[in-house]
Scaffold this active site. Structure first.
Site, PDB file in Angstrom:
ATOM      1  N   LYS A 103       0.835  -1.200   0.000  1.00  0.00           N
ATOM      2  CA  LYS A 103       0.000   0.000   0.000  1.00  0.00           C
ATOM      3  C   LYS A 103       0.869   1.250   0.000  1.00  0.00           C
ATOM      4  O   LYS A 103       2.027   1.215   0.429  1.00  0.00           O
ATOM      5  CB  LYS A 103      -0.886   0.017   1.256  1.00  0.00           C
ATOM      6  N   ARG A 140     -10.439 -11.352   1.501  1.00  0.00           N
ATOM      7  CA  ARG A 140     -11.320 -12.362   0.899  1.00  0.00           C
ATOM      8  C   ARG A 140     -10.699 -13.754   0.961  1.00  0.00           C
ATOM      9  O   ARG A 140     -11.421 -14.755   1.000  1.00  0.00           O
ATOM     10  CB  ARG A 140     -11.658 -11.959  -0.533  1.00  0.00           C
TER      11      ARG A 140
END
Length: 496
Positions: free
Chosen positions: A277, A351
């Protein structure tokens, strides 16, 4: 904070501040406000005539040393239009009033409920709003705002006939708000103070204290169960993963009732892994375990509220680090279900761990599944920080959930999850890929990925990435973790 309910005349209450609320209408001095006005020798009507007291939403009118009242101050909070007033409005009013007064070093206050509002539902909202508002995100400050916290709150304006319903609402509101604050405290912890192992220890302690069954799966058990998706995220850092399983089984299990599975993403820090990130804002990635914390908070509340349905909570937890052993874009992983996953972006890790958590919840007997996760930035693009995204595979189940969100006063919005979106995650060299094909709909493709592991079970996915954290303080809530979805989930389970 101690909260009690009192049926004595409100004018005789000796307290630092007496609070009530005023509607925005032609004559705001009506009903119980008219009684206050009489005690104050017509002061409130004069303020209304001068335009200083209008009843506009969350407008604060503070009066010092009000004549005819024993309270040192009188605070009137704007409640907006009477026809739009709900228990959710009252929750915000109670929270905003408490935060306004505690900033002025008020330690004791009384809340005067309006005529016809002395019900279980409205009392519950006052308790929830006040207790949530008293929470501060300053645990590690040497000079704490909590030094200005409110110590006692008296709910007044109840008759003897109202008392039983009021006490019931007060009890339920306290249980739910304390569970919400429990979750918020976990979410606010920095990653050096809350590794997956420490989170598991806190979850185990909570469960045992609440009388819930609990099992903590360590890395060996996780490996034995072949939770390959979870292990793939965990392999990049030195902190071992954990899976928390907390179970509530009612004494009188309702025949034919669903077994509800609550699955929460708990990435205690998310760097993005190899797909790292940007540095700006990465410090907030300590809250990437908000979904897991929320589910643990729900279980804490359910243990006290005792619904007649079984609930199984599964919280997979890990860090997502870019170490030398970290998974790389292009790697193929095999989930616990046996489905293969092409990892195109290591920052789409939530996920992955939910895939194994959901499959395991089904193995444990859950028939209806709900997961909560700070899953995608795309949901923030779609809904900003106002609504949580709701995705559902079964419309009646989803409708029931959305009815609970409305009753709990939490803003949520149903998003599409049509089969057409399945093509976006169709794998090239594996069964599925963990991000979409670049055609948009990032929040939807994230939900579609999770749906792959739910089978035929009714399932709801909550993307709380935009609503789990307040970047700025609200009048009724401190900056930082919100505990969003907890009230809705508790209401949903209790509705069975």
């Amino acid at each position: 904070m101690q909260i009690t309910l009192d049926t004595k005349p409100f004018a005789a209450l000796g307290t630092d501040a007496l609070v009530s609320y005023v509607f925005e209408e032609a004559d705001p001095v009506q009903g119980r406000i008219s009684e206050l006005d009489q005690a104050a020798n017509g002061l409130l009507r004069n303020l209304a005539k001068s335009g200083e007291l209008t009843g506009k939403t969350l407008e604060m009118t503070l009066i010092h040393a009000p004549a005819g009242l024993k309270a040192a101050r009188l605070l009137l909070v704007g409640a907006g239009k009477r026809e739009q007033f709900t228990s959710a409005t009252l929750r915000k009013i109670a929270g905003a009033a408490l935060r306004y007064l505690k900033a002025r070093s008020v330690k004791q206050l009384a809340f005067l409920i309006r005529e016809n509002n002395a019900t279980e539902e409205f009392t519950q909202s006052i308790a929830e709003g006040a207790l949530a508002a008293n929470f501060e995100s300053d645990k590690y400050k040497t000079e704490k705002k909590n030094d200005k916290s409110v110590d006692t709150l008296v709910l007044t304006g109840y008759s003897d006939a109202d008392r039983a319903a009021g006490e019931k609402g007060l009890s339920r509101g306290r249980i739910i708000a304390e569970a919400q604050n429990f979750a918020r405290d976990l979410i606010n912890e920095p990653s050096n103070k809350l590794t997956p192992k420490i989170l598991a220890e806190k979850a185990e302690a909570m469960a045992k204290q609440a009388g819930l069954a609990v099992e903590i799966l360590d890395e060996k058990k996780i490996t034995d169960l072949k939770m390959g998706a979870l292990l793939s995220v965990a392999q990049g850092g030195p902190e071992p993963p954990r899976v928390m399983v907390v179970t509530y089984t009612p004494a009188n299990l309702k025949p034919g009732a669903p077994v509800i599975g609550l699955i929460g993403k708990a990435v205690t820090f998310d760097t993005g892994g190899i797909s790292i990130k940007p540095a700006d804002g990465m410090e907030k990635m300590k809250y990437d375990m908000a979904g897991g914390a929320t589910m643990l908070g729900v279980m804490r509340a359910l243990a006290a509220l005792k619904p007649n349905v079984k609930v199984i909570c599964v919280v997979p937890s890990t860090e997502n680090m870019p170490g030398g052993k970290a998974q790389k874009p292009g790697d193929i992983q095999t989930a616990m279900s046996g489905k293969t996953i092409e990892v195109l972006n290591t920052d789409a890790e939530g996920r992955l761990i939910l895939a194994d958590g959901i499959h395991y919840a089904k193995q444990l007997g859950a028939t209806h599944l709900i997961d909560a996760a700070t899953l995608t930035g795309a949901i923030v693009v779609a809904l900003a920080s106002i609504n949580a995204g709701v995705f559902g595979s079964d419309q009646p189940f989803t409708d029931k959930f959305l009815a609970s969100s409305k009753a709990a006063g939490e803003k949520m919005w149903q998003m599409p999850i049509d089969d057409d979106y399945r093509e976006f995650i169709k794998g090239t060299v594996a069964d599925i890929q963990n991000i979409g094909s670049g055609k948009g709909g990032g929040a939807i493709t994230g939900a579609m990925f999770i749906k792959e592991f739910t089978g035929d079970s009714p399932w709801i996915h909550l993307d709380i990435a935009g609503t789990a954290w307040n970047d700025d303080a609200k009048p009724w809530l401190a900056k930082g973790p919100t505990g969003v979805a907890l009230r809705t989930l508790v209401h949903l389970v209790m509705s069975y």
